[in-house]
Motif scaffolding. Structure first.
Motif, PDB file in Angstrom:
ATOM      1  N   UNK A 227       0.735  -1.363   0.051  1.00  0.00           N
ATOM      2  CA  UNK A 227      -0.093  -0.081   0.073  1.00  0.00           C
ATOM      3  C   UNK A 227       0.952   1.188  -0.092  1.00  0.00           C
ATOM      4  N   UNK A 228       0.677   2.028  -1.134  1.00  0.00           N
ATOM      5  CA  UNK A 228       1.479   3.309  -1.307  1.00  0.00           C
ATOM      6  C   UNK A 228       0.639   4.667  -1.104  1.00  0.00           C
ATOM      7  N   UNK A 229       0.904   5.030  -0.031  1.00  0.00           N
ATOM      8  CA  UNK A 229      -0.337   6.080   0.441  1.00  0.00           C
ATOM      9  C   UNK A 229       0.201   7.266   0.729  1.00  0.00           C
ATOM     10  N   UNK A 230      -0.481   8.605   0.912  1.00  0.00           N
ATOM     11  CA  UNK A 230       0.006   9.830   1.347  1.00  0.00           C
ATOM     12  C   UNK A 230      -0.449   9.462   2.780  1.00  0.00           C
ATOM     13  N   UNK A 231       0.000  10.530   3.807  1.00  0.00           N
ATOM     14  CA  UNK A 231      -0.348  10.387   5.300  1.00  0.00           C
ATOM     15  C   UNK A 231      -1.567  10.632   5.518  1.00  0.00           C
ATOM     16  N   UNK A 232      -2.172  11.621   4.659  1.00  0.00           N
ATOM     17  CA  UNK A 232      -3.677  11.815   4.841  1.00  0.00           C
ATOM     18  C   UNK A 232      -4.534  10.724   4.617  1.00  0.00           C
ATOM     19  N   UNK A 233      -4.254   9.930   3.612  1.00  0.00           N
ATOM     20  CA  UNK A 233      -5.092   8.905   3.137  1.00  0.00           C
ATOM     21  C   UNK A 233      -5.018   7.399   4.163  1.00  0.00           C
ATOM     22  N   UNK A 234      -6.013   7.411   5.200  1.00  0.00           N
ATOM     23  CA  UNK A 234      -5.707   6.669   6.258  1.00  0.00           C
ATOM     24  C   UNK A 234      -5.824   5.154   5.670  1.00  0.00           C
ATOM     25  N   UNK A 235      -5.001   4.225   5.964  1.00  0.00           N
ATOM     26  CA  UNK A 235      -5.160   2.884   5.694  1.00  0.00           C
ATOM     27  C   UNK A 235      -6.122   2.072   6.421  1.00  0.00           C
ATOM     28  N   UNK A 236      -7.393   1.379   5.836  1.00  0.00           N
ATOM     29  CA  UNK A 236      -8.450   0.906   6.526  1.00  0.00           C
ATOM     30  C   UNK A 236      -7.724  -0.184   7.759  1.00  0.00           C
ATOM     31  N   UNK A 237      -8.578  -0.330   8.610  1.00  0.00           N
ATOM     32  CA  UNK A 237      -8.352  -1.157   9.930  1.00  0.00           C
ATOM     33  C   UNK A 237      -8.130  -2.688   9.238  1.00  0.00           C
ATOM     34  N   UNK A 238      -9.065  -3.145   8.298  1.00  0.00           N
ATOM     35  CA  UNK A 238      -8.779  -4.469   7.924  1.00  0.00           C
ATOM     36  C   UNK A 238      -7.511  -4.885   7.408  1.00  0.00           C
TER      37      UNK A 238
END
Ligand SMILES: [Zn+2]
Length: 272
Positions: A227-238
């Motif tokens: 998962x390559x995400x920006x810090x604002x785009x919160x990764x889902x708990x699952x």
């Protein structure tokens, strides 16, 4: 700029004769002529008797279609890394990962244990404990990063943009960062007898239903979703509950045979 240097090669170091900027330490150094993008040990079941890898399109295969046999002798590239970075820095992470996954002498506090369970949704998974968070996560991120800096066609779908430099620093200084920074979600189809374990497929970029960018690598019976995400785009708990955590635990989800592919990929937010 690469400058050919006319020095003789020393047999124990390989063919070192190119000066250039190393992609990991960013210093002007002698670059080695052969760096693996995906380390050999991850392919240990992947070579057939003619030393050729099997390759196929995972999405076609998931629909029950055939896989193709693609001649290759492994994916490596020259003139991207200096010997120090390749052998010492990346080599130390590879050494840990190899022993952790495929077996070898490790200190008791970082020697993983694997136990199989079923979750509340009836999905089987393997709980890995004692998997060194820093070492294993950086090892996996180093594969993603190497694929991104590679100019080989096989990795053409892997391009990290601004994340490439952030991940380079993480690897170089040995900081795996927080659990929700570039988490890696792992699945296996080892229980599906109809699936060959001994193949490699071209890594692919996919968007999830939640709009996350993921890079997917099929290597030796395991599927790695980066998962390559920006810090604002919160990764889902699952995803965070399955990825490798600072408690040195990670879950590997088992894809049930047959129709399980669509079910599991859908459950974890992947579009067909
Ligand atoms: Zn270097």
């Amino acid at each position: 700029m690469l400058i050919k240097k006319h020095c003789h090669t020393t047999p124990w170091q390989g063919n070192i004769d190119i000066m250039g900027k190393c992609n990991l330490c960013l210093q002007e150094k002698q670059l080695i002529t052969k760096s693996h993008i995906i380390p050999d040990f991850m392919y240990q079941d992947l070579f057939d008797d003619k030393h050729k890898m099997l390759s196929f399109n995972p999405y076609e295969r998931a629909k029950g279609e055939g896989y193709i046999k693609k001649p290759s002798t492994g994916e490596y590239e020259g003139e991207i890394l200096c010997a120090d970075c390749d052998n010492s820095i990346l080599g130390s992470y590879e050494d840990y990962a190899s022993k952790a996954i495929y077996g070898g002498q490790l200190h008791a506090n970082e020697c993983p244990t694997f136990t199989n369970y079923k979750n509340q949704a009836g999905i089987e998974f393997t709980l890995c404990k004692n998997l060194n968070y820093q070492k294993f996560k950086i090892f996996l991120l180093s594969i993603l990063w190497r694929a991104s800096i590679s100019s080989r066609k096989f990795f053409s779908d892997i391009s990290l943009g601004p994340h490439e430099e952030i991940i380079r620093k993480m690897i170089f200084v040995g900081n795996a960062s927080e659990v929700d920074n570039y988490p890696i979600f792992m699945m296996t189809y080892i229980n599906d007898k109809s699936m060959p374990r001994d193949f490699v497929s071209q890594p692919q970029k996919r968007k999830t239903k939640d709009g996350f960018t993921t890079y997917i690598f099929f290597i030796g019976g395991l599927i790695y979703f980066f998962y390559v995400n920006s810090e604002n785009h919160k990764i889902p708990d699952y995803i965070l509950s399955e990825t490798i955590k600072k408690t040195n635990e990670a879950n590997i989800i088992h894809i049930p045979p047959g129709q399980g592919w669509d079910l599991i990929l859908g459950y974890y937010g992947f579009k067909k």
